[in-house]
Motif scaffolding. Sequence first.
Motif, PDB file in Angstrom:
ATOM      1  N   ASP A  44       0.839  -1.202   0.000  1.00 33.76           N
ATOM      2  CA  ASP A  44       0.000   0.000   0.000  1.00 33.76           C
ATOM      3  C   ASP A  44       0.880   1.260   0.000  1.00 33.76           C
ATOM      4  OD1 ASP A  44      -2.163   1.715   0.108  1.00 33.76           O
ATOM      5  OD2 ASP A  44      -2.592   1.378   2.232  1.00 33.76           O
ATOM      6  N   PHE A  62       2.347   2.028   3.358  1.00 38.99           N
ATOM      7  CA  PHE A  62       1.431   2.172   4.498  1.00 38.99           C
ATOM      8  C   PHE A  62       1.195   0.848   5.232  1.00 38.99           C
ATOM      9  CE2 PHE A  62       0.470   6.233   2.455  1.00 38.99           C
ATOM     10  CZ  PHE A  62       0.409   7.069   3.557  1.00 38.99           C
ATOM     11  N   HIS A  87      -2.653   0.579  11.884  1.00 38.18           N
ATOM     12  CA  HIS A  87      -2.343  -0.818  11.572  1.00 38.18           C
ATOM     13  C   HIS A  87      -0.856  -1.021  11.373  1.00 38.18           C
ATOM     14  CE1 HIS A  87      -3.744   1.502   8.036  1.00 38.18           C
ATOM     15  NE2 HIS A  87      -2.573   1.158   7.555  1.00 38.18           N
ATOM     16  N   VAL A  91     -13.380   1.244   3.061  1.00 39.80           N
ATOM     17  CA  VAL A  91     -12.460   2.213   2.463  1.00 39.80           C
ATOM     18  C   VAL A  91     -12.131   1.823   1.015  1.00 39.80           C
ATOM     19  CG1 VAL A  91     -10.237   3.392   2.676  1.00 39.80           C
ATOM     20  CG2 VAL A  91     -11.474   2.738   4.732  1.00 39.80           C
ATOM     21  N   ARG A 119       2.512  13.098  10.423  1.00 39.01           N
ATOM     22  CA  ARG A 119       1.207  12.935   9.790  1.00 39.01           C
ATOM     23  C   ARG A 119       0.615  11.662  10.377  1.00 39.01           C
ATOM     24  NH1 ARG A 119      -0.839   9.639   5.778  1.00 39.01           N
ATOM     25  NH2 ARG A 119      -2.313  10.514   4.290  1.00 39.01           N
ATOM     26  N   ASP A 154      -1.457   9.027  10.229  1.00 35.28           N
ATOM     27  CA  ASP A 154      -2.247   8.355   9.203  1.00 35.28           C
ATOM     28  C   ASP A 154      -3.384   7.557   9.817  1.00 35.28           C
ATOM     29  OD1 ASP A 154      -2.457   7.292   6.325  1.00 35.28           O
ATOM     30  OD2 ASP A 154      -2.390   5.462   7.535  1.00 35.28           O
ATOM     31  N   SER A 155      -4.533   7.634   9.178  1.00 37.72           N
ATOM     32  CA  SER A 155      -5.719   6.836   9.524  1.00 37.72           C
ATOM     33  C   SER A 155      -6.156   7.032  10.979  1.00 37.72           C
ATOM     34  CB  SER A 155      -5.489   5.351   9.215  1.00 37.72           C
ATOM     35  OG  SER A 155      -4.310   4.861   9.845  1.00 37.72           O
ATOM     36  N   GLU A 208      -4.579  13.053   9.986  1.00 33.07           N
ATOM     37  CA  GLU A 208      -5.047  12.646   8.665  1.00 33.07           C
ATOM     38  C   GLU A 208      -6.398  11.980   8.898  1.00 33.07           C
ATOM     39  OE1 GLU A 208      -5.571  10.161   5.014  1.00 33.07           O
ATOM     40  OE2 GLU A 208      -5.142   9.322   6.964  1.00 33.07           O
ATOM     41  N   ILE A 230      -9.796  11.825   6.970  1.00 32.03           N
ATOM     42  CA  ILE A 230     -10.502  12.184   5.742  1.00 32.03           C
ATOM     43  C   ILE A 230     -11.981  11.904   5.977  1.00 32.03           C
ATOM     44  CG2 ILE A 230     -10.515  11.944   3.221  1.00 32.03           C
ATOM     45  CD1 ILE A 230      -7.855  13.035   4.539  1.00 32.03           C
ATOM     46  N   HIS A 270      -1.509  11.853  -2.692  1.00 27.29           N
ATOM     47  CA  HIS A 270      -1.244  10.518  -3.221  1.00 27.29           C
ATOM     48  C   HIS A 270      -2.496   9.650  -3.234  1.00 27.29           C
ATOM     49  CE1 HIS A 270      -1.299   9.966   1.047  1.00 27.29           C
ATOM     50  NE2 HIS A 270      -1.356   8.657   0.861  1.00 27.29           N
ATOM     51  N   ASP A 271      -3.544  10.077  -2.529  1.00 25.49           N
ATOM     52  CA  ASP A 271      -4.787   9.303  -2.491  1.00 25.49           C
ATOM     53  C   ASP A 271      -5.781   9.828  -3.525  1.00 25.49           C
ATOM     54  OD1 ASP A 271      -4.139   7.456  -0.485  1.00 25.49           O
ATOM     55  OD2 ASP A 271      -4.725   8.846   1.112  1.00 25.49           O
ATOM     56  N   ASP A 272      -6.927   9.147  -3.593  1.00 27.57           N
ATOM     57  CA  ASP A 272      -8.020   9.629  -4.428  1.00 27.57           C
ATOM     58  C   ASP A 272      -8.640  10.871  -3.783  1.00 27.57           C
ATOM     59  OD1 ASP A 272      -8.636   7.680  -2.396  1.00 27.57           O
ATOM     60  OD2 ASP A 272     -10.735   7.842  -3.006  1.00 27.57           O
ATOM     61  N   ARG A 300      -4.868   4.573  -7.412  1.00 27.76           N
ATOM     62  CA  ARG A 300      -4.208   5.744  -6.828  1.00 27.76           C
ATOM     63  C   ARG A 300      -2.787   5.902  -7.355  1.00 27.76           C
ATOM     64  NH1 ARG A 300      -4.837   4.715  -0.647  1.00 27.76           N
ATOM     65  NH2 ARG A 300      -4.291   2.643  -1.417  1.00 27.76           N
TER      66      ARG A 300
HETATM   67  C1  OTU Z   1      -4.465   6.730   4.407  1.00 19.08           C
HETATM   68  O1  OTU Z   1      -5.667   7.082   3.804  1.00 19.08           O
HETATM   69  C2  OTU Z   1      -3.363   6.865   3.387  1.00 19.08           C
HETATM   70  O2  OTU Z   1      -3.309   8.185   2.925  1.00 19.08           O
HETATM   71  C3  OTU Z   1      -3.565   5.874   2.297  1.00 19.08           C
HETATM   72  O3  OTU Z   1      -2.619   6.018   1.267  1.00 19.08           O
HETATM   73  C4  OTU Z   1      -3.507   4.499   2.906  1.00 19.08           C
HETATM   74  O4  OTU Z   1      -3.864   3.554   1.947  1.00 19.08           O
HETATM   75  C5  OTU Z   1      -4.435   4.342   4.096  1.00 19.08           C
HETATM   76  O5  OTU Z   1      -4.419   5.446   4.990  1.00 19.08           O
HETATM   77  C6  OTU Z   1      -4.065   3.129   4.903  1.00 19.08           C
HETATM   78  O6  OTU Z   1      -2.875   3.350   5.600  1.00 19.08           O
HETATM   79  O7  OTU Z   1      -8.882   5.960   3.336  1.00 19.08           O
HETATM   80  O8  OTU Z   1      -8.561   7.033   0.981  1.00 19.08           O
HETATM   81  O9  OTU Z   1     -10.010   9.051   7.278  1.00 19.08           O
HETATM   82  O10 OTU Z   1      -9.471   8.033   4.845  1.00 19.08           O
HETATM   83  O11 OTU Z   1      -6.554   7.021   6.550  1.00 19.08           O
HETATM   84  C7  OTU Z   1      -7.590   7.276   1.934  1.00 19.08           C
HETATM   85  C8  OTU Z   1      -8.734   8.618   7.017  1.00 19.08           C
HETATM   86  C9  OTU Z   1      -7.890   6.588   3.215  1.00 19.08           C
HETATM   87  C10 OTU Z   1      -8.683   7.635   5.869  1.00 19.08           C
HETATM   88  C11 OTU Z   1      -7.273   7.501   5.459  1.00 19.08           C
HETATM   89  C12 OTU Z   1      -6.928   6.676   4.331  1.00 19.08           C
END
Ligand code: OTU
Length: 641
Positions: free
Chosen positions: A143, A146, A186, A227, A284, A286-287, A328, A330, A397-399, A519
């Motif tokens: 990932d 990640f 995770h 997700v 940052r 994450d998640s 982070e 979202i 880097h994400d959608d 992505r």
């Molecule tokens: C994040 O994003 C990272 O930016 C992703 O690249 C990872 O794949 C993911 O965590 C797992 O580590 O769902 O669409 O509310 O939305 O943690 C992006 C937060 C994601 C999540 C966010 C996640």
Amino acid sequence: MSEAQHQETFELAALRQRFVSMFSVARRAAAERQFDRVGPALAERLAAVYGGTAGFGEWMATVYEDLGRLAATRSAALVALDQQRALQPDWFLRQHMVGYSAYVDRFGGTLAGVGERIDHLRALGVDYLHLLPFLQARQGESDGGFAVSSFEHVEPALGTMDDLETLASQLQEAGISLCADLVLNHVADDHPWAQAAAAGDAAMRQFFHVFPDRILPDAYEATVGEVFPQAAPGNFSQVPAMGGWVWTTFYPFQWDLNYAHPPVFAAIAHALLQLANRGVKVFRLDSAPFLWKRLGTLCINQPEVHQILAALRACVELVAPGVLLKAEAIVPTEQVSAYFGRDELRGRECQLAYHSGLMASAWAALAEGHAGLPKQLLADTPPPPEACGWVTYVRCHDDIVWGVLRPLAEAAGEDFSRRIGAAAAYLEGRTPGSFARGAAFQTLDGEGVHGSNGMAAALVGLPEHMLDDIQPAALRRYVLLYALAFWVGAVPLIYMGDELGQYSNTDPADAGRVALDGRWLQRPALSTEALAALSSGRGVPAATFAALTALVAARRHQHWPSASKVSVVAHPNPGLLIVQRGDETLGIFNFSASHAMVDLESLGVGTGWSDLFASGADVMTSRDLRKLQPWATLWRSRTHD
Ligand code: OTU
């Protein structure tokens, strides 16, 4: 003194002792002062989450001892920086910061290679660099890093912990703060914790959420979202070695950590602070929303998540007080605001948070040709607490995660899937006449809308081939979105490659990855060809780079009030977003494909303003009249003589 109070005082004294004992005699007095400032609050935060667990007191003592060890081994240079920042906790709001986000391999090859790109970052005006995960990642699919397999090691292909330390101090010398990912929710299924659990280690099994059968997983699934509904449907994976089902919110190889188990918190705090001691200045997280599970809920944004993050912040303040935390999350904007801390935690959680709602609403507005969504969103967003601020961005880097707009669309009495689905279809180039060339992400046929992928250049309609003719309108759309992020943000982020107008990833070597996870479309390697075009002043790279540096320069204007409240200025033209902040700065953004006339005097914001940045905004014969071209931007600022 009552019995209970006595008990607490005694415990605090013991914790203080455990913390301070880790320091050399010469540093004990300073350590005591540091404990007295933050230590008691940390104990309260930990008690709020873990106070009811067996052995809490002794566990807490081990935490303080570990924090003492980490604080005692923090370098003199970093301690000096901590002290400097303590005098000005809102330092990052005062210097008109500009951020940049990149993958180590795609940007510089290795950590050492990133160091060689510092000049490029400085030329752009960057003083904050977010590097996507660079810790040792899972073998095979990870990932994009990640799925972390070690918090102690850097991914071997990218370098070593020593390289990280070197890079952090090189960046610091250049005035750039290093931000690193810390994946909270995770670890990879090949992380030693997961491997030990799978090998039958009872203590390590408690680090994860394991279920012997489908009874509880099914009960949770009734309310929990997905997700990656296509690539990784459901939230649980069957793992024979674990004798049942493991909670895996993301990919099956990413095992959710069980934060109800106190050692998980301690281990993650330790991992974070170890990296802080290597010179990481911002994390940052994450998640972050997923850390606490509660039956019958979405299992995101639970109150315990905020208590855990506030406890983590207190650990940071005790050991590395100059370090910032960035959420982070979202999720819809109202829930994101909570990550700055609410009520008694106000201002005590994360100093920074991604303004994903603003980002998604701006893209939707571009597709819709009117400013309704960002206007409503900004009007509804309260200013962050003191010494906190928004991280704004255009792409990452994400959608583009559309779900963050659901409450906004529904509050306007609209069907979310229909309205946002139409905007997504436009950006994905599925609407006849659309200028955009994005792609859908994880959207099941007939099941509404999930996310959209693609680099900014592709989404705004810049040419795929960087030396082809640029339509001025496409460049204005690019500027419009970046100008909004730069205008609203405390820390606007430039996404890697956007400064060169790089198009979505078409590298045949990445085709397999893109097919597995779309992505990767927005993860092309930094193009050396584009860098060459930039240095010879040609094509898309030169145009987009010049646009961004002009925005950076305008934002450096001395009266830029990046921390004050944003208010929306009324205007009858629905295509226009007009925002004002701190009675100092005005932003006018034309989201429509039509020209617009703006009589500046009629805006009722008073006199004494001048244009600070303009893209497609023509001054008419009357000094107060502006003719805005489609997708024009105009920044104005109060003139001080
Ligand atoms: C994040 O994003 C990272 O930016 C992703 O690249 C990872 O794949 C993911 O965590 C797992 O580590 O769902 O669409 O509310 O939305 O943690 C992006 C937060 C994601 C999540 C966010 C996640």
